[in-house]
Design an enzyme around this catalytic site. Structure first.
Site, PDB file in Angstrom:
ATOM      1  N   GLU A 158       0.803  -1.227   0.000  1.00  9.81           N
ATOM      2  CA  GLU A 158       0.000   0.000   0.000  1.00  9.81           C
ATOM      3  C   GLU A 158       0.835   1.277   0.000  1.00  9.81           C
ATOM      4  O   GLU A 158       0.858   2.025   0.989  1.00  9.81           O
ATOM      5  CB  GLU A 158      -0.964   0.022   1.193  1.00  9.81           C
ATOM      6  CG  GLU A 158      -2.090  -0.974   1.064  1.00  9.81           C
ATOM      7  CD  GLU A 158      -3.197  -0.759   2.098  1.00  9.81           C
ATOM      8  OE1 GLU A 158      -2.965  -0.067   3.102  1.00  9.81           O
ATOM      9  OE2 GLU A 158      -4.297  -1.293   1.892  1.00  9.81           O
ATOM     10  N   GLU A 329      -6.641  -7.711  -0.365  1.00  9.88           N
ATOM     11  CA  GLU A 329      -7.164  -7.748   0.999  1.00  9.88           C
ATOM     12  C   GLU A 329      -8.648  -7.402   0.942  1.00  9.88           C
ATOM     13  O   GLU A 329      -9.012  -6.304   0.527  1.00  9.88           O
ATOM     14  CB  GLU A 329      -6.451  -6.714   1.880  1.00  9.88           C
ATOM     15  CG  GLU A 329      -4.948  -6.933   1.974  1.00  9.88           C
ATOM     16  CD  GLU A 329      -4.251  -5.895   2.842  1.00  9.88           C
ATOM     17  OE1 GLU A 329      -4.938  -5.102   3.530  1.00  9.88           O
ATOM     18  OE2 GLU A 329      -3.009  -5.862   2.819  1.00  9.88           O
TER      19      GLU A 329
HETATM   20  C1  GAL Z   1      -4.444  -2.443   5.057  1.00 13.56           C
HETATM   21  C2  GAL Z   1      -3.036  -3.004   5.201  1.00 13.56           C
HETATM   22  C3  GAL Z   1      -3.018  -4.267   6.039  1.00 13.56           C
HETATM   23  C4  GAL Z   1      -3.862  -4.091   7.270  1.00 13.56           C
HETATM   24  C5  GAL Z   1      -5.256  -3.710   6.868  1.00 13.56           C
HETATM   25  C6  GAL Z   1      -6.199  -3.557   8.016  1.00 13.56           C
HETATM   26  O1  GAL Z   1      -4.396  -1.096   4.791  1.00 13.56           O
HETATM   27  O2  GAL Z   1      -2.468  -3.277   3.957  1.00 13.56           O
HETATM   28  O3  GAL Z   1      -1.686  -4.571   6.389  1.00 13.56           O
HETATM   29  O4  GAL Z   1      -3.302  -3.124   8.090  1.00 13.56           O
HETATM   30  O5  GAL Z   1      -5.208  -2.491   6.189  1.00 13.56           O
HETATM   31  O6  GAL Z   1      -7.491  -3.209   7.586  1.00 13.56           O
END
Ligand code: GAL
Length: 666
Positions: A158, A329
């Site tokens: 990110e 994710e």
């Molecule tokens: C994203 C990040 C992850 C985790 C997640 C939590 O922004 O890539 O590592 O922190 O958020 O929602």
């Protein structure tokens, strides 16, 4: 390690939806790994992403590389039948490294160093960090590049999370000066571009130039936009170095980066050019809380999220990935990081997964496998509770996996008829010269996208570099800096075009075009913008369009044009002035449009371009992937899907309950 299994290239293109999960072996006792891997496989997951924050485990002390644990973790996961996506660990440099090279730490806009103790604490311009990041990626790629279980790579994590693109460090200042010297060649050229005859801002040499923070008033808009362009190039270069190393050691394995929603701080198309698949991280609950909707609509969609925001970013990242997009994710339940963290409705994890697939996503990976009991994200849900019991997300993933088998295979997302232009430099231009705080380009583009979605129209997001041949209609809600090459391409294409206010209003140097806005767009539509104004939130102007009165907000322009007037302002200020003008090729909107007014402008543009549309879908959303038709119900009551009489339903049926999904072919 037992005998290696030969690598099968191109395992990343499946003929059906694949699912995965983010896993952190370094956070769990070794005894759990086998069982975790077995359960992932049993659930039906195909992919597992690991490694992206594990530098301190890979190299606990300077030069002391410890790969045994990672060898073992990859082996356990791979032998269970999972394909590993390995993340480079550069989003979290270890403590010893920043102590050794303090210039790694970024400096905030306030001039204060951002310290160690979380993540993303690095400055893209730090030469020490460039060297150290390349060193760890090289070591990792040399060890795992040809590993049979490692099927794909993710660079860093990110870019841009928590405002980490812009650093105001000495290293950034040094690199910015070099970048400017390269861009302008002479200081006189820079003085002209930045308009430094104003307020005695002239520079004698490139070495006199500071970064645009902590000034008394705002900087020259050209100074600011150049700093953003420079910072964007730094991200591209940083990523590119990693990609080059990975290509060398891991040929045939695709490289991705996981982008974020709502981040326009660097040019994602530019980074996208260097990777094979764009991926992004889907957190619609926080997206709703931080997003564009009114409080009433946030209440209405509290547990489903904004019905258009997630789809918008799928379409954007499909463009960034030049057709290939993954979700790295996916939110599996409530998260921890927004100002408020409500739980999604039961069923939303399934809905978001099918939504992704319908928009061209081939793989959805959930964040994360098991909820962690310590550190910053202990409130963040996972597929499993901290004690290992399945949580709601796990049940919904199991449901999706059962449904995958019921769908015809091999369907691909086709080009849409309508394209919406998202241009990063234009975003930077309106950031540098907002002219009114309610002009929010991100919200405006999303409003236009939402109007199209409510009319049942699929959209491709495009940049100015994109091919336009497939489109009947091109919409540009906020194209402040229009390239002449883009305008020429549009002119040659068969597409009709609709431009929002402010289109073509700035040159690349952030000047007013010599012959007034809309600059190069005058080649498509004959008009001049002679006055602009931003409007306070409490005020709306009235526009007479057809026989109806509509409210216009945020922005108003006075234009002079011989083209056909399609709508006019009405009221005590410049009554009768044109609000929408057009010819056979292009339309220009001189008014901020939302709600009914925007639906009318966009609905008419679709009819004009001959693109079929449906009556307002309300809370239902549709999408197409090849022969598959999808419907998603974001509303609180049942809804009927617009399927033909011969529809064959693979998932769900004609009547859709709230939070439900239907998939059919006709
Ligand atoms: C994203 C990040 C992850 C985790 C997640 C939590 O922004 O890539 O590592 O922190 O958020 O929602």
């Amino acid at each position: 390690m037992t005998a290696p299994i030969p690598f099968q290239p191109d395992t990343t293109q499946s003929d059906r939806l694949e699912l995965g999960v983010c896993y952190y072996p370094e956070q769990w006792p070794r005894e759990k790994w086998e069982d975790d891997a077995r359960r992932m496989k049993e659930l039906g997951l195909a992919w597992v992403r690991i490694g992206e924050f594990a530098w301190a485990h890979m190299e606990p002390r300077p030069g002391e590389l410890r790969w045994e644990w990672l060898d073992e973790a990859i082996d356990v996961l791979g032998r269970a039948g999972l394909k590993v996506i390995l993340g480079t660990p550069t989003a979290a440099p270890p403590k010893w490294l920043v102590d050794l090279y303090p210039d790694i730490l970024p400096v905030g806009e306030n001039g204060i160093v951002r310290k160690f103790g979380a993540r993303r604490h690095y400055c893209f311009s730090s030469r020490s960090y460039a060297r150290e990041a390349a060193r760890i990626v090289e070591a990792m790629a040399a060890r795992y590049g040809a590993h049979p279980f490692v099927h794909a790579w993710q660079t860093d994590n990110e870019y841009g999370d928590h405002d980490t693109i812009y650093s105001y460090s000495n290293e950034a200042e040094r690199a910015f000066r070099l970048w400017l010297a390269e861009r302008y060649g002479s200081i006189e050229a820079l003085n002209t571009a930045w308009g430094t005859n104003f307020w005695s801002m002239r520079y004698g040499t490139f070495d006199e130039i500071d970064l645009p923070n902590n000034l008394v008033e705002e900087p020259s808009p050209t100074h600011l936009v150049d700093f953003i362009r420079f910072s964007s190039d730094q991200v591209k270069n940083f990523n590119r170095t990693q990609v080059d190393i990975l290509r060398c050691h891991a040929p045939g394995r695709p490289v991705t980066h996981n982008f974020m929603a709502n981040n326009f701080d660097f040019d994602h198309y530019e980074v996208g050019e260097d990777i094979d698949i764009a991926s992004w991280d889907v957190y619609p609950m926080g997206g709703l809380i931080n997003g564009r909707l009114s409080e009433a609509d946030k209440e209405r969609y509290l547990r489903t999220g904004d019905p258009d925001q997630t789809a918008f970013y799928h379409d954007l990242y499909r463009a960034v990935g030049r057709g290939r997009v993954w979700v790295m994710e996916q939110q599996p339940g409530p998260v921890n990081w927004a100002s408020h963290n409500q739980a999604p409705a039961d069923g939303m994890v399934r809905l978001w997964t099918w939504l992704a697939y319908s928009h061209g996503v081939d793989m959805v990976s959930y964040f994360r496998w098991r909820q962690i009991h310590s550190a910053q994200e202990q409130f963040h849900a996972a597929l499993l509770l901290p004690n290992g019991e399945p949580d709601q997300g796990h049940l919904e993933v199991a449901q999706v996996i059962a449904e995958v088998d019921r769908l015809p295979k091999g369907e691909r997302r086709e080009a849409a008829k309508v394209a919406l232009v998202v241009d990063y430099p234009s975003r930077w231009a309106s950031r540098a010269l907002p002219q009114g705080r309610s002009y929010q380009a991100t919200a405006i583009a999303l409003d236009w996208y939402a109007a199209l979605s409510r009319l049942g129209v699929d959209v491709d997001i495009v940049g100015q570099h994109s091919d336009l041949d497939a489109y009947a209609l091109v919409l540009a809600p906020d194209l402040l800096i229009a390239d002449a090459a883009f305008v020429a391409k549009l002119k040659r294409s068969k597409a009709k075009a609709l431009f929002g206010p402010r289109s073509g209003s700035k040159t690349v140097e952030m000047h007013i075009p010599a012959d007034l806005p809309p600059g190069p767009l005058a080649d498509l539509i004959d008009l001049k913008v002679t006055r602009v104004e931003s409007l306070p939130e409490f005020h709306s102007e009235t526009v007479l369009y057809g026989n109806e009165m509509h409210a216009s907000r945020v922005w108003r322009e006075t234009i002079r044009s011989p083209e056909t007037v399609l709508a006019r302002f009405s009221g005590d200020y410049r009554d009768g002035a044109p609000a929408l003008v057009g010819n056979d090729k292009a339309r220009y909107l001189a008014a901020g449009a939302q709600g009914d007014f925007l639906m009318k402008v966009i609905g008419d543009a679709l009819d004009w371009a001959g693109v079929a549309r449906l009556p307002d879908l309300g809370d239902l959303r549709l999408a197409r992937r090849g022969a598959l038709r999808f419907a998603f119900n974001y509303g609180k009551g049942p809804a009927e899907v617009p399927a033909g009489p011969d529809a064959v339903f693979h998932v769900g049926g004609r009547m859709l309950a709230p939070v439900d999904v239907a998939v059919w072919t006709e």
